[in-house]
Structure formats: structure tokens, C-alpha cells
Design a protein around this motif. Sequence first.
Motif, PDB file in Angstrom:
ATOM      1  N   GLY A   1       0.606  -1.279  -0.262  1.00  0.00           N
ATOM      2  CA  GLY A   1      -0.004  -0.103   0.134  1.00  0.00           C
ATOM      3  C   GLY A   1       0.865   1.153   0.005  1.00  0.00           C
ATOM      4  O   GLY A   1       0.275   2.337   0.404  1.00  0.00           O
ATOM      5  N   TRP A   2       2.013   1.134  -0.459  1.00  0.00           N
ATOM      6  CA  TRP A   2       2.693   2.399  -0.577  1.00  0.00           C
ATOM      7  C   TRP A   2       2.984   2.834  -2.025  1.00  0.00           C
ATOM      8  O   TRP A   2       2.717   2.147  -2.916  1.00  0.00           O
ATOM      9  N   ARG A   3       3.105   4.124  -2.180  1.00  0.00           N
ATOM     10  CA  ARG A   3       3.338   4.556  -3.529  1.00  0.00           C
ATOM     11  C   ARG A   3       4.870   4.791  -4.007  1.00  0.00           C
ATOM     12  O   ARG A   3       5.886   4.770  -3.077  1.00  0.00           O
ATOM     13  N   VAL A   4       5.413   4.693  -5.234  1.00  0.00           N
ATOM     14  CA  VAL A   4       6.792   5.013  -5.674  1.00  0.00           C
ATOM     15  C   VAL A   4       6.660   6.317  -6.389  1.00  0.00           C
ATOM     16  O   VAL A   4       5.854   6.581  -7.440  1.00  0.00           O
ATOM     17  N   THR A   5       7.495   7.198  -6.192  1.00  0.00           N
ATOM     18  CA  THR A   5       7.815   8.170  -7.047  1.00  0.00           C
ATOM     19  C   THR A   5       9.296   8.215  -7.526  1.00  0.00           C
ATOM     20  O   THR A   5       9.779   6.857  -7.552  1.00  0.00           O
ATOM     21  N   GLN A   6       9.989   9.247  -7.674  1.00  0.00           N
ATOM     22  CA  GLN A   6      11.343   9.216  -8.178  1.00  0.00           C
ATOM     23  C   GLN A   6      12.135  10.194  -7.275  1.00  0.00           C
ATOM     24  O   GLN A   6      11.770  11.263  -6.781  1.00  0.00           O
ATOM     25  N   THR A   7      13.500   9.889  -7.268  1.00  0.00           N
ATOM     26  CA  THR A   7      14.502  10.620  -6.555  1.00  0.00           C
ATOM     27  C   THR A   7      15.022  11.702  -7.588  1.00  0.00           C
ATOM     28  O   THR A   7      14.526  11.661  -8.763  1.00  0.00           O
ATOM     29  N   TRP A   8      16.012  12.689  -7.231  1.00  0.00           N
ATOM     30  CA  TRP A   8      16.400  13.496  -7.943  1.00  0.00           C
ATOM     31  C   TRP A   8      17.051  13.252  -9.182  1.00  0.00           C
ATOM     32  O   TRP A   8      17.355  13.771 -10.024  1.00  0.00           O
ATOM     33  N   ILE A   9      17.597  11.891  -8.946  1.00  0.00           N
ATOM     34  CA  ILE A   9      18.591  11.308 -10.288  1.00  0.00           C
ATOM     35  C   ILE A   9      17.562  10.163 -11.061  1.00  0.00           C
ATOM     36  O   ILE A   9      18.102   9.580 -11.762  1.00  0.00           O
ATOM     37  N   GLY A  10      16.329  10.098 -10.682  1.00  0.00           N
ATOM     38  CA  GLY A  10      15.577   9.141 -11.269  1.00  0.00           C
ATOM     39  C   GLY A  10      15.306   7.757 -10.678  1.00  0.00           C
ATOM     40  O   GLY A  10      14.580   6.969 -11.451  1.00  0.00           O
ATOM     41  N   SER A  11      15.858   7.523  -9.637  1.00  0.00           N
ATOM     42  CA  SER A  11      15.673   6.343  -9.208  1.00  0.00           C
ATOM     43  C   SER A  11      14.393   6.071  -8.216  1.00  0.00           C
ATOM     44  O   SER A  11      13.767   7.331  -7.990  1.00  0.00           O
ATOM     45  N   PRO A  12      13.944   4.846  -8.059  1.00  0.00           N
ATOM     46  CA  PRO A  12      12.626   4.739  -7.211  1.00  0.00           C
ATOM     47  C   PRO A  12      12.705   5.561  -5.885  1.00  0.00           C
ATOM     48  O   PRO A  12      13.857   5.411  -5.036  1.00  0.00           O
TER      49      PRO A  12
ATOM     50  N   TYR B   1      19.078   4.320  -3.996  1.00  0.00           N
ATOM     51  CA  TYR B   1      20.114   4.808  -4.687  1.00  0.00           C
ATOM     52  C   TYR B   1      20.968   3.672  -5.122  1.00  0.00           C
ATOM     53  O   TYR B   1      21.157   2.635  -4.601  1.00  0.00           O
ATOM     54  N   GLU B   2      22.051   3.917  -6.003  1.00  0.00           N
ATOM     55  CA  GLU B   2      23.119   3.097  -6.444  1.00  0.00           C
ATOM     56  C   GLU B   2      24.134   3.804  -7.062  1.00  0.00           C
ATOM     57  O   GLU B   2      23.893   5.100  -7.380  1.00  0.00           O
ATOM     58  N   ASN B   3      25.308   3.520  -7.322  1.00  0.00           N
ATOM     59  CA  ASN B   3      26.244   4.282  -8.154  1.00  0.00           C
ATOM     60  C   ASN B   3      25.947   4.560  -9.520  1.00  0.00           C
ATOM     61  O   ASN B   3      26.014   3.656 -10.330  1.00  0.00           O
ATOM     62  N   ILE B   4      25.377   5.441  -9.873  1.00  0.00           N
ATOM     63  CA  ILE B   4      25.100   5.858 -11.499  1.00  0.00           C
ATOM     64  C   ILE B   4      24.997   7.410 -11.376  1.00  0.00           C
ATOM     65  O   ILE B   4      24.997   8.210 -10.664  1.00  0.00           O
ATOM     66  N   LEU B   5      25.536   7.664 -12.673  1.00  0.00           N
ATOM     67  CA  LEU B   5      25.381   9.186 -13.068  1.00  0.00           C
ATOM     68  C   LEU B   5      26.460   9.860 -12.013  1.00  0.00           C
ATOM     69  O   LEU B   5      27.646   9.371 -11.723  1.00  0.00           O
ATOM     70  N   ASP B   6      26.151  11.012 -11.299  1.00  0.00           N
ATOM     71  CA  ASP B   6      26.852  11.749 -10.562  1.00  0.00           C
ATOM     72  C   ASP B   6      26.721  11.078  -8.985  1.00  0.00           C
ATOM     73  O   ASP B   6      27.495  11.821  -8.035  1.00  0.00           O
ATOM     74  N   PHE B   7      26.055  10.135  -8.809  1.00  0.00           N
ATOM     75  CA  PHE B   7      25.823   9.708  -7.511  1.00  0.00           C
ATOM     76  C   PHE B   7      26.684   8.723  -7.214  1.00  0.00           C
ATOM     77  O   PHE B   7      26.871   7.478  -8.061  1.00  0.00           O
ATOM     78  N   TYR B   8      27.593   8.877  -6.076  1.00  0.00           N
ATOM     79  CA  TYR B   8      28.929   7.673  -6.007  1.00  0.00           C
ATOM     80  C   TYR B   8      29.109   7.645  -4.663  1.00  0.00           C
ATOM     81  O   TYR B   8      29.279   8.751  -3.936  1.00  0.00           O
ATOM     82  N   VAL B   9      28.836   6.440  -4.089  1.00  0.00           N
ATOM     83  CA  VAL B   9      29.127   6.048  -2.731  1.00  0.00           C
ATOM     84  C   VAL B   9      30.431   4.912  -2.799  1.00  0.00           C
ATOM     85  O   VAL B   9      30.406   3.884  -3.308  1.00  0.00           O
TER      86      VAL B   9
ATOM     87  N   LYS C   1      30.536  16.346  -0.562  1.00  0.00           N
ATOM     88  CA  LYS C   1      30.690  15.880  -2.002  1.00  0.00           C
ATOM     89  C   LYS C   1      29.442  16.262  -2.620  1.00  0.00           C
ATOM     90  O   LYS C   1      29.577  16.695  -3.966  1.00  0.00           O
ATOM     91  N   ALA C   2      28.280  16.103  -2.273  1.00  0.00           N
ATOM     92  CA  ALA C   2      26.848  16.486  -2.619  1.00  0.00           C
ATOM     93  C   ALA C   2      26.800  18.244  -2.755  1.00  0.00           C
ATOM     94  O   ALA C   2      26.577  18.434  -3.832  1.00  0.00           O
ATOM     95  N   GLY C   3      27.201  18.820  -1.667  1.00  0.00           N
ATOM     96  CA  GLY C   3      27.496  20.140  -1.843  1.00  0.00           C
ATOM     97  C   GLY C   3      26.331  21.263  -1.987  1.00  0.00           C
ATOM     98  O   GLY C   3      26.548  22.208  -2.512  1.00  0.00           O
TER      99      GLY C   3
END
Length: 191
Positions: A69-80, A96-104, A136-138
Motif C-alpha cells: 500500500g505504498w506509493r513510488v515516485t522518483q528521486t532527483w536522479i530518477g531512481s525509485p 540509490y546506486e552508483n550511477i551518473l553523478d551519484f557515487y558512494v 561531496k553533494a555540496g
Amino acid sequence: MSARLKALRLVGSTLAASRIEFVSIGSEVVLLHSGIDYKPTAMDVDLFVLNVSPFLEEDLFKEIAEKHGWRVTQTWIGSPSIVIAVDETDINVDLYENILDFYVPREIVDDAARINLKGFRVKVIPLEGYIVLKAKAGRDFDERDLKAIRILEAKGKIRLDLNRVKKYIKTFPEEDRKYIEHRLSKQGFLV
């Protein structure tokens, strides 16, 4: 328990039951490591997924959310982002995962500790990793959060290992290191 931690426990245990591995990387890290009722700028939960791609397996996450019963939208990088109502408040659990400018960096993930959250053991990155990721996000709100964390440290409410901070900074490419060091120095973490 705060609404964010309740959301982390509910969504986290549900993902774990589906054999989805993750580590907590957001502002909830401060609360989980310190027990301090830290109120960051963003009132969400951030999970770094380790064994399933939130981008490539988005339908899996939608299926899990809909089943509960939860909804799904998107993060600022387009992930669920799973939206769950807790205590009459909508909490976003961003995936999140390591993709585009997002890196852990792997080193930060590998140093995660397991913390008991009312019977659910959640993997949580170290505080030092969290502040390096914030630097890093800044974004403007990241700067405000870093300032608040620095005040907590100055008051002795949290302890940071600066050698660990420096170790994590070295896991980023050279051009990012200077940026991260500048932001952390500006807030008084590195002197």
C-alpha cells in the motif's frame, strides 16, 4: 521512535525479506549512531542498494511497494523512491546506486555497522562517511546539515575520527577530493 526510523524499519525489513541488500546512507545515520534527535533539512531516508539495481529493476520495487500500500515516485536522479505514511506523515525512502553523478565508495559501504532498530538490524555507514558524502553533494541544504553536525561535534555530542574522514576522501577522484576537503574545512571539520 521517529517517523523516519519507523519508515526505515518498515521498508528496510520488507526489502530484506525480499533478499534486497542495502546500507543506510542518509541523515538517519546521525540518529542511529548517536541516539541524538537530529533534525536534518531533508526528512527522508536514503538507502544505497547493493545487490539489485533500482534503475534496472524498478518494477520489482514498485511491486513490493504496491503490495504494502505504498506509493513510488522518483528521486532527483530518477531512481525509485518509496513513499510510506508513518504517523500521519509521508516519508520518502529513496533508493540509490552508483550511477551518473551519484557515487558512494566501496570503502564507506564496507565499513558499515549493523545497528539494532527495534529487532531489525540495519547496515549503516559510519558518521565520517556520511559527512564526506554530504560534502561531496555540496547542495545548500547539505552545507546547513554539515554545520549542524559540526555544532554537535563541538558540543561533544558526537565524535568523529578525522583519520577516517581523510581515508574516505582519498577514495574519490582527485578533482572531487579538493572540493570535499574545501567544504569540510569551511565547516571546521578539517583544520
